[in-house]
Write an enzyme that holds these catalytic residues in place. Structure first.
Site, mmCIF file in Angstrom:
data_model
loop_
_atom_site.group_PDB
_atom_site.id
_atom_site.type_symbol
_atom_site.label_atom_id
_atom_site.label_comp_id
_atom_site.label_asym_id
_atom_site.label_seq_id
_atom_site.Cartn_x
_atom_site.Cartn_y
_atom_site.Cartn_z
ATOM 1 N N HIS A 228 0.807 -0.948 -0.035
ATOM 2 C CA HIS A 228 0.092 -0.013 0.142
ATOM 3 C C HIS A 228 1.114 1.142 -0.137
ATOM 4 C CE1 HIS A 228 -3.203 2.776 0.865
ATOM 5 N NE2 HIS A 228 -2.603 3.198 2.006
ATOM 6 N N SER A 229 0.385 2.182 -0.619
ATOM 7 C CA SER A 229 1.055 3.600 -0.897
ATOM 8 C C SER A 229 2.518 3.513 -0.945
ATOM 9 C CB SER A 229 0.726 4.368 0.483
ATOM 10 O OG SER A 229 0.988 5.653 0.475
#
Length: 311
Positions: A228-229
């Site tokens: 994520h991210s």
């Protein structure tokens, strides 16, 4: 009449400190005995004697807290935010209360993810192993070492005996002052410093370290990544540094709102081609789930995550 233990300790000290100024061998002997008694007291155990039982509620209502319409944790009666120092000078008890409430909130958040965000809890099939990386913890906080201040008497022409006597008095005074400061203010903040974790000083370093020491050495033939991210950027960096190894073990990569950039990270053509075939980036979008989303970067496909990443 009940007298607290702190009164029993502090009152004799005040009396004896005045006696020291008056002088006299008997008073000095009593003072020495008192100092010996104080040095034997375990302050941590002393504090526990007045500590309430570590018995806490198992519901938000039991703690008299609830989440309002904005999702903020507030006290049911006062409307105030969470207060850590619920009981003054009982840091250990306050910490345990905080942890007990945290367990309840964790379950509450899991319920929200399932009910409001329509996520499903899926158990990992038998035979699968899971490694959870922690790329955001790159340093630890430790108490800053106390600098030694050289006594002004060290360089003087005073006799050795007199200088040693002064140093002894100074050390005893500091010890006594620290003792009462700890008793009076157990939550006093200490001066801290950050130490970077060796070979894990950044998210990128951490990812490569975990790959080299755990994933690459595992017997797993089909490895799946979920990032994520900034985790997506860390994965691309891993590919740049360990391209052949990653391609030999990793089967697929699921990215969520990844912030990687193959141009800025200077990912080569072979990496970009592999990502187009083996990676997918679910991004925040109002489009229906899995709808293709236009991308300006020539790497992996981008599709809509619909609402579950926006909740």
């Amino acid at each position: 009449m009940s007298i607290s233990l702190s009164s029993l300790i502090l009152l004799p000290i005040w009396i004896n400190m005045s006696q020291i100024q008056q002088g006299g061998p008997d008073e000095k002997e009593k003072t020495t005995a008192l100092k010996d008694l104080l040095s034997r007291i375990d302050l941590d155990e002393l504090m526990k004697k007045d500590e309430p039982p570590l018995d806490f509620p198992d519901t938000l209502e039991g703690f008299e807290y609830a989440f309002n319409e904005k999702g903020q944790l507030r006290h049911i009666k006062t409307g105030e935010p969470f207060v850590f120092n619920y009981r003054e000078d009982l840091h250990r008890w306050n910490q345990k209360r905080y942890e007990a409430l945290g367990e309840i909130i964790t379950k509450y958040v899991y319920d929200l993810l399932e009910k409001d965000c329509n996520l499903k809890k899926i158990f990992i099939p038998e035979g699968y192993g899971v490694i959870v990386l922690n790329p955001n913890e790159n340093c630890i906080e430790v108490e800053k070492p106390k600098t030694h201040v050289q006594s002004s008497s060290d360089s003087s022409d005073e006799p050795v005996e007199k200088r040693e006597r002064k140093d002894k008095v100074s050390k005893e005074t500091k010890k006594r002052r620290d003792f009462y400061e700890k008793y009076r203010n157990p939550q006093r903040e200490k001066e801290m410093m950050q130490l970077y974790i060796r070979e894990n000083g950044s998210p990128e370093e951490h990812t490569v370290y975990v790959w080299d020491h755990f994933i690459a050495k595992s017997a797993a033939e089909n490895v799946f990544f979920v990032a994520h991210s900034y985790g997506g950027l860390a994965f691309v960096e891993l590919m740049i540094q360990r391209e052949a190894d990653v391609k030999s073990k990793v089967t697929a990569v699921a990215l969520t709102d990844s912030v990687h950039n193959v141009w800025h990270q200077e990912a080569g053509k072979t990496i970009r081609e592999w990502m187009r075939e083996n990676c997918c980036n679910w991004v925040s979008s109002s489009e229906p789930l899995d709808t293709s989303v236009e991308s300006m970067l020539p790497d992996c496909p981008r599709v809509s995550a619909e609402s579950f990443l926006c909740c």
